[in-house]
Design an enzyme around this catalytic site. Sequence first.
Site, PDB file in Angstrom:
ATOM      1  N   CYS A 125      75.308 -43.652  -0.656  1.00 17.39           N
ATOM      2  CA  CYS A 125      76.686 -43.197  -0.822  1.00 17.39           C
ATOM      3  C   CYS A 125      77.493 -44.294  -1.538  1.00 17.39           C
ATOM      4  CB  CYS A 125      77.275 -42.804   0.525  1.00 17.39           C
ATOM      5  SG  CYS A 125      78.867 -41.976   0.443  1.00 17.39           S
ATOM      6  N   ASP A 183      75.193 -32.036  -4.094  1.00 17.77           N
ATOM      7  CA  ASP A 183      76.141 -33.041  -3.609  1.00 17.77           C
ATOM      8  C   ASP A 183      77.506 -32.806  -4.259  1.00 17.77           C
ATOM      9  OD1 ASP A 183      77.626 -35.308  -2.979  1.00 17.77           O
ATOM     10  OD2 ASP A 183      75.966 -36.698  -3.322  1.00 17.77           O
ATOM     11  N   HIS A 214      74.637 -34.180  -0.128  1.00 15.57           N
ATOM     12  CA  HIS A 214      75.028 -35.565   0.059  1.00 15.57           C
ATOM     13  C   HIS A 214      74.493 -36.045   1.410  1.00 15.57           C
ATOM     14  CE1 HIS A 214      77.427 -39.081  -0.885  1.00 15.57           C
ATOM     15  NE2 HIS A 214      77.896 -39.087   0.355  1.00 15.57           N
TER      16      HIS A 214
END
Length: 245
Positions: A125, A183, A214
């Site tokens: 991330c 995502d 994600h």
Amino acid sequence: MMIKSEITDLNTATGVMRTYVHRPAVDGQYPTILFYSEIFQQTGPIERAAKLIAGHGYNVLVPEVFHELNPIGTVLAYDDAGRDKGNADKMAKSVEGYDTDNAAMIAWVKQQPWHSGDFGAMGFCIGGHLAFRAALQPEIKATACFYATDLHTNVIPNQPGQHSMERLADISGELLMIFGKQDPHIPAAGRAQVYQALVAADKTFTWHEFNGPHAFMRDEGDRYDPQLALLGYQLAFDLFRRNLK
């Protein structure tokens, strides 16, 4: 490989940074991976991921990425309040602060008897972006970026010319870029923008887009995909084996 874990508090240009160190328990010299968390800092999933990497023969450092903005030892919850606080911290920290954090970790590791001399980086991330940012350091030979956010945006505060994508010339190591097609934080147009910039800059990289959301590497919550996570780790370990002694 058995591992051991310890804590060190490093002095950086922006204050003391707690750093979690996971490394092989067997005496010897091993490559070091700078491992960057999500906005929540070293949660259970991040700690487990770091230990998994260490168990394959690497020293792994997990810094508290927002150390300037929180008490030492802060871990944010995977809930709305934690997400809001982490995103606020992301907006408050200048990107140059990550550079001085990286320099402090690298300088400290170079003094340790268990370090082989080789460095890599990895992250999930925002940590994927911070691993990418770490690759600006000349010591970093291999970097695995998992669904790196904000490479295609200007969300992270930057001075002119300091956006990570504006400094591609400083990246000398090999990159592994992994994304989930589903995502929402990194849409297809944003991924294409990053890909085209890396090609134009003639960087050495591999690129993978999986059918996943994600945070599919996070072994907690309903977005976790164990099959994709295993594949992601295998690709990262292959990258590190090829580039780090």
